[in-house]
Structures are given as C-alpha cells and as structure tokens.
Write a protein that holds these residues in place. Structure first.
Motif, PDB file in Angstrom:
ATOM      1  N   VAL A 127       0.869  -1.203  -0.102  1.00 19.74           N
ATOM      2  CA  VAL A 127      -0.029  -0.057   0.058  1.00 19.74           C
ATOM      3  C   VAL A 127       0.758   1.296  -0.044  1.00 19.74           C
ATOM      4  N   ILE A 128       1.993   1.185   0.928  1.00 17.22           N
ATOM      5  CA  ILE A 128       2.890   2.407   0.785  1.00 17.22           C
ATOM      6  C   ILE A 128       3.587   2.418  -0.364  1.00 17.22           C
ATOM      7  N   LEU A 129       4.050   1.648  -0.835  1.00 17.29           N
ATOM      8  CA  LEU A 129       4.661   1.561  -2.197  1.00 17.29           C
ATOM      9  C   LEU A 129       3.752   2.072  -3.238  1.00 17.29           C
ATOM     10  N   GLY A 130       2.429   1.764  -3.301  1.00 16.03           N
ATOM     11  CA  GLY A 130       1.452   2.048  -4.420  1.00 16.03           C
ATOM     12  C   GLY A 130       1.182   3.499  -4.334  1.00 16.03           C
ATOM     13  N   ALA A 131       0.944   3.862  -3.048  1.00 20.38           N
ATOM     14  CA  ALA A 131       0.637   5.436  -2.779  1.00 20.38           C
ATOM     15  C   ALA A 131       1.852   6.203  -3.269  1.00 20.38           C
ATOM     16  N   LEU A 132       3.136   5.860  -3.104  1.00 20.74           N
ATOM     17  CA  LEU A 132       4.548   6.459  -3.566  1.00 20.74           C
ATOM     18  C   LEU A 132       4.268   6.499  -5.034  1.00 20.74           C
ATOM     19  N   LEU A 133       4.207   5.422  -5.742  1.00 18.51           N
ATOM     20  CA  LEU A 133       4.240   5.406  -7.218  1.00 18.51           C
ATOM     21  C   LEU A 133       3.196   6.254  -7.547  1.00 18.51           C
ATOM     22  N   ASN A 134       2.081   6.503  -7.183  1.00 21.34           N
ATOM     23  CA  ASN A 134       0.696   7.136  -7.441  1.00 21.34           C
ATOM     24  C   ASN A 134       1.341   8.529  -7.365  1.00 21.34           C
ATOM     25  N   HIS A 135       2.070   9.142  -6.146  1.00 22.04           N
ATOM     26  CA  HIS A 135       2.497  10.496  -6.174  1.00 22.04           C
ATOM     27  C   HIS A 135       3.601  10.861  -7.104  1.00 22.04           C
ATOM     28  N   LEU A 136       4.487  10.072  -7.347  1.00 26.03           N
ATOM     29  CA  LEU A 136       5.548  10.311  -8.279  1.00 26.03           C
ATOM     30  C   LEU A 136       4.942  10.376  -9.699  1.00 26.03           C
ATOM     31  N   ILE A 137       3.982   9.558 -10.158  1.00 25.24           N
ATOM     32  CA  ILE A 137       3.278   9.576 -11.357  1.00 25.24           C
ATOM     33  C   ILE A 137       2.674  11.020 -11.442  1.00 25.24           C
ATOM     34  N   THR A 138       1.710  11.334 -10.409  1.00 26.05           N
ATOM     35  CA  THR A 138       1.228  12.595 -10.417  1.00 26.05           C
ATOM     36  C   THR A 138       2.339  13.906 -10.537  1.00 26.05           C
TER      37      THR A 138
END
Length: 66
Positions: A45-56
């Motif tokens: 979940v943390i890694l997914g949130a981090l990837l989402n933030h970086l893509i945004t």
C-alpha cells in the motif's frame, strides 16, 4: 563519387502503447506480489501510494512544460 539515396516514403511505426502498458501491469503485479509475501500488505500500500504520487508529479511537470 557521391551516392545519393532516393527519398522514400516511410511507413509509420507501429503503436506499441497498449502492449507496453499490459507488460508494465504484469510486471508490477508480480513485483507487488513478492513484496506482499516478504513485507506484508502495508508495504504494498505504501509503495503504491508512493508510485501514485511520483506519477502525479511527473504528469504535472510534463503539463507545465507543454
């Protein structure tokens, strides 16, 4: 002696966007599965949130340039 090539019309390159997106999905699926087994669902979940933030952030930066 100079050799000149005749101008030819080039065929357009094939669009591999869909194939690349499917490949990214499959790779992320097994990577997230391995992380889940090793570290638990919280890490995924943390890694997914981090990837989402970086893509945004990347999308925001690309829109500012264009």
């Amino acid at each position: 002696m100079e050799v000149r090539m005749e101008p030819r019309s080039r065929m357009p390159a094939p669009d591999y966007t869909t194939a690349n997106l499917v490949l990214i999905f499959v790779n992320m699926l097994w990577i997230f599965g391995v992380i889940w087994v090793q570290f638990g669902l919280g890490a995924v979940v943390i890694l997914g949130a981090l990837l989402n933030h970086l893509i945004t952030r990347l999308e925001y930066r690309l829109r500012q340039q264009g």
